[in-house]
Motif scaffolding. Sequence first.
Motif, PDB file in Angstrom:
ATOM      1  N   ALA A 197       0.829  -1.208   0.000  1.00  0.00           N
ATOM      2  CA  ALA A 197       0.000   0.000   0.000  1.00  0.00           C
ATOM      3  C   ALA A 197       0.862   1.256   0.000  1.00  0.00           C
ATOM      4  O   ALA A 197       0.553   2.241  -0.682  1.00  0.00           O
ATOM      5  CB  ALA A 197      -0.926  -0.009   1.209  1.00  0.00           C
ATOM      6  N   ALA A 198       1.956   1.242   0.756  1.00  0.00           N
ATOM      7  CA  ALA A 198       2.849   2.396   0.798  1.00  0.00           C
ATOM      8  C   ALA A 198       3.506   2.621  -0.555  1.00  0.00           C
ATOM      9  O   ALA A 198       3.671   3.764  -1.003  1.00  0.00           O
ATOM     10  CB  ALA A 198       3.905   2.196   1.883  1.00  0.00           C
ATOM     11  N   LEU A 199       3.877   1.536  -1.229  1.00  0.00           N
ATOM     12  CA  LEU A 199       4.504   1.649  -2.539  1.00  0.00           C
ATOM     13  C   LEU A 199       3.531   2.253  -3.549  1.00  0.00           C
ATOM     14  O   LEU A 199       3.899   3.130  -4.349  1.00  0.00           O
ATOM     15  CB  LEU A 199       4.978   0.269  -3.005  1.00  0.00           C
ATOM     16  N   GLU A 200       2.297   1.819  -3.517  1.00  0.00           N
ATOM     17  CA  GLU A 200       1.281   2.381  -4.408  1.00  0.00           C
ATOM     18  C   GLU A 200       1.088   3.869  -4.143  1.00  0.00           C
ATOM     19  O   GLU A 200       0.963   4.673  -5.074  1.00  0.00           O
ATOM     20  CB  GLU A 200      -0.047   1.645  -4.221  1.00  0.00           C
ATOM     21  N   LEU A 201       1.079   4.243  -2.874  1.00  0.00           N
ATOM     22  CA  LEU A 201       0.908   5.644  -2.498  1.00  0.00           C
ATOM     23  C   LEU A 201       2.072   6.496  -3.000  1.00  0.00           C
ATOM     24  O   LEU A 201       1.878   7.570  -3.581  1.00  0.00           O
ATOM     25  CB  LEU A 201       0.789   5.751  -0.974  1.00  0.00           C
ATOM     26  N   LEU A 202       3.293   6.021  -2.797  1.00  0.00           N
ATOM     27  CA  LEU A 202       4.470   6.772  -3.222  1.00  0.00           C
ATOM     28  C   LEU A 202       4.545   6.899  -4.739  1.00  0.00           C
ATOM     29  O   LEU A 202       4.882   7.961  -5.261  1.00  0.00           O
ATOM     30  CB  LEU A 202       5.733   6.098  -2.692  1.00  0.00           C
ATOM     31  N   ASP A 203       4.264   5.810  -5.443  1.00  0.00           N
ATOM     32  CA  ASP A 203       4.317   5.856  -6.903  1.00  0.00           C
ATOM     33  C   ASP A 203       3.268   6.812  -7.468  1.00  0.00           C
ATOM     34  O   ASP A 203       3.486   7.461  -8.493  1.00  0.00           O
ATOM     35  CB  ASP A 203       4.108   4.461  -7.486  1.00  0.00           C
ATOM     36  N   ALA A 204       2.135   6.909  -6.792  1.00  0.00           N
ATOM     37  CA  ALA A 204       1.049   7.760  -7.277  1.00  0.00           C
ATOM     38  C   ALA A 204       1.231   9.223  -6.893  1.00  0.00           C
ATOM     39  O   ALA A 204       0.938  10.126  -7.690  1.00  0.00           O
ATOM     40  CB  ALA A 204      -0.293   7.251  -6.746  1.00  0.00           C
ATOM     41  N   GLU A 205       1.738   9.470  -5.679  1.00  0.00           N
ATOM     42  CA  GLU A 205       1.718  10.840  -5.153  1.00  0.00           C
ATOM     43  C   GLU A 205       3.073  11.387  -4.738  1.00  0.00           C
ATOM     44  O   GLU A 205       3.196  12.564  -4.405  1.00  0.00           O
ATOM     45  CB  GLU A 205       0.752  10.914  -3.965  1.00  0.00           C
ATOM     46  N   GLY A 206       4.114  10.553  -4.716  1.00  0.00           N
ATOM     47  CA  GLY A 206       5.436  11.049  -4.370  1.00  0.00           C
ATOM     48  C   GLY A 206       5.758  10.923  -2.894  1.00  0.00           C
ATOM     49  O   GLY A 206       4.891  10.637  -2.065  1.00  0.00           O
ATOM     50  N   ILE A 207       7.013  11.185  -2.568  1.00  0.00           N
ATOM     51  CA  ILE A 207       7.514  10.955  -1.218  1.00  0.00           C
ATOM     52  C   ILE A 207       6.821  11.824  -0.181  1.00  0.00           C
ATOM     53  O   ILE A 207       6.628  11.414   0.968  1.00  0.00           O
ATOM     54  CB  ILE A 207       9.050  11.176  -1.168  1.00  0.00           C
ATOM     55  N   ASN A 208       6.429  13.041  -0.542  1.00  0.00           N
ATOM     56  CA  ASN A 208       5.810  13.937   0.432  1.00  0.00           C
ATOM     57  C   ASN A 208       4.425  13.476   0.866  1.00  0.00           C
ATOM     58  O   ASN A 208       3.889  13.980   1.862  1.00  0.00           O
ATOM     59  CB  ASN A 208       5.727  15.361  -0.132  1.00  0.00           C
ATOM     60  N   ALA A 209       3.848  12.548   0.122  1.00  0.00           N
ATOM     61  CA  ALA A 209       2.516  12.056   0.468  1.00  0.00           C
ATOM     62  C   ALA A 209       2.545  10.995   1.554  1.00  0.00           C
ATOM     63  O   ALA A 209       1.509  10.666   2.139  1.00  0.00           O
ATOM     64  CB  ALA A 209       1.834  11.482  -0.778  1.00  0.00           C
ATOM     65  N   LEU A 210       3.734  10.442   1.848  1.00  0.00           N
ATOM     66  CA  LEU A 210       3.802   9.318   2.773  1.00  0.00           C
ATOM     67  C   LEU A 210       3.771   9.773   4.223  1.00  0.00           C
ATOM     68  O   LEU A 210       4.595  10.569   4.663  1.00  0.00           O
ATOM     69  CB  LEU A 210       5.081   8.511   2.536  1.00  0.00           C
ATOM     70  N   SER A 211       2.807   9.271   4.949  1.00  0.00           N
ATOM     71  CA  SER A 211       2.750   9.435   6.399  1.00  0.00           C
ATOM     72  C   SER A 211       2.071   8.201   6.963  1.00  0.00           C
ATOM     73  O   SER A 211       1.269   7.548   6.274  1.00  0.00           O
ATOM     74  CB  SER A 211       1.975  10.691   6.800  1.00  0.00           C
ATOM     75  N   MET A 212       2.396   7.862   8.202  1.00  0.00           N
ATOM     76  CA  MET A 212       1.779   6.690   8.809  1.00  0.00           C
ATOM     77  C   MET A 212       0.264   6.885   8.941  1.00  0.00           C
ATOM     78  O   MET A 212      -0.510   5.946   8.778  1.00  0.00           O
ATOM     79  CB  MET A 212       2.420   6.419  10.166  1.00  0.00           C
ATOM     80  N   ARG A 213      -0.146   8.100   9.213  1.00  0.00           N
ATOM     81  CA  ARG A 213      -1.584   8.378   9.343  1.00  0.00           C
ATOM     82  C   ARG A 213      -2.301   8.174   8.008  1.00  0.00           C
ATOM     83  O   ARG A 213      -3.342   7.510   7.943  1.00  0.00           O
ATOM     84  CB  ARG A 213      -1.786   9.808   9.828  1.00  0.00           C
ATOM     85  N   LYS A 214      -1.738   8.717   6.934  1.00  0.00           N
ATOM     86  CA  LYS A 214      -2.364   8.583   5.623  1.00  0.00           C
ATOM     87  C   LYS A 214      -2.372   7.135   5.172  1.00  0.00           C
ATOM     88  O   LYS A 214      -3.340   6.661   4.563  1.00  0.00           O
ATOM     89  CB  LYS A 214      -1.626   9.458   4.616  1.00  0.00           C
TER      90      LYS A 214
END
Length: 249
Positions: A34-51
């Motif tokens: 799930a984190a990989l999908e998030l990063l690939d879609a939105e970039g490193i700044n989108a990653l947070s444990m809450r999100k």
Amino acid sequence: MPADKQPYPSVWARPQRRRPEQQQPLSREQIVSAALELLDAEGINALSMRKLGIRLNAGATSMYTHVANKDELLELLVDQVYGEVEAPAADDPAGWRAAITRYAHSLRATVLRHPWIVSVLGETGVAYLGPNVMRQNEAVLAAFEQGGFTLEAADRALNTVVAYVIGVSTGEAAWLTTLARSGQTEQEWAASLWPAAEQAVQDYPRLRKLYAAQRNQDLSAARDDEFAGGLACVLHGLAAHFSPAEGSG
């Protein structure tokens, strides 16, 4: 062992916590995916444990069973991405240069599929202890040894090739990220920038000549050719410096 009490704060420096299967609301693999999908879609700044928790529909407790913090998650993500790289095959009949060339092209392609990774490679603790990274490095060392390099020389050669690939790919990843935000193709972006570029090089004859020659290039193909040419120079230099066995590739 709490993360702040570990000998070294890394996901690879402590045993993975486990619960009985029936109590596991989600797995480490699900978190990383799930984190990989998030990063690939939105970039490193989108990653947070809450999100990420919202994306997984999971509470913090469930995630912290597997990763103590965002830094540990990044270590897992880096290793996951490196698992996509084609490692050299043992005793490649085509020789060490062909094996290392394929590896380098695969590493570059992997980085460009996940351009966010270049911004965290220097911030991921001991990510080099991840199983995918270690398997890959072992295979690359073996390929250089096949070419007559000593183990120590192979280690230096590995570091040199990786430095070249990551150095080139970092610039490419930044460029492709900018393009993605603009919604333009490489050719469209270049065409819009060209008048300003031509004006800027008017007083620099060498740059003016180079820019004129590049005016109608296929930029993607040009990047591929430039990478391949630079890589060939790197491998030629390594061969000359470390004098591998004659006829090894």
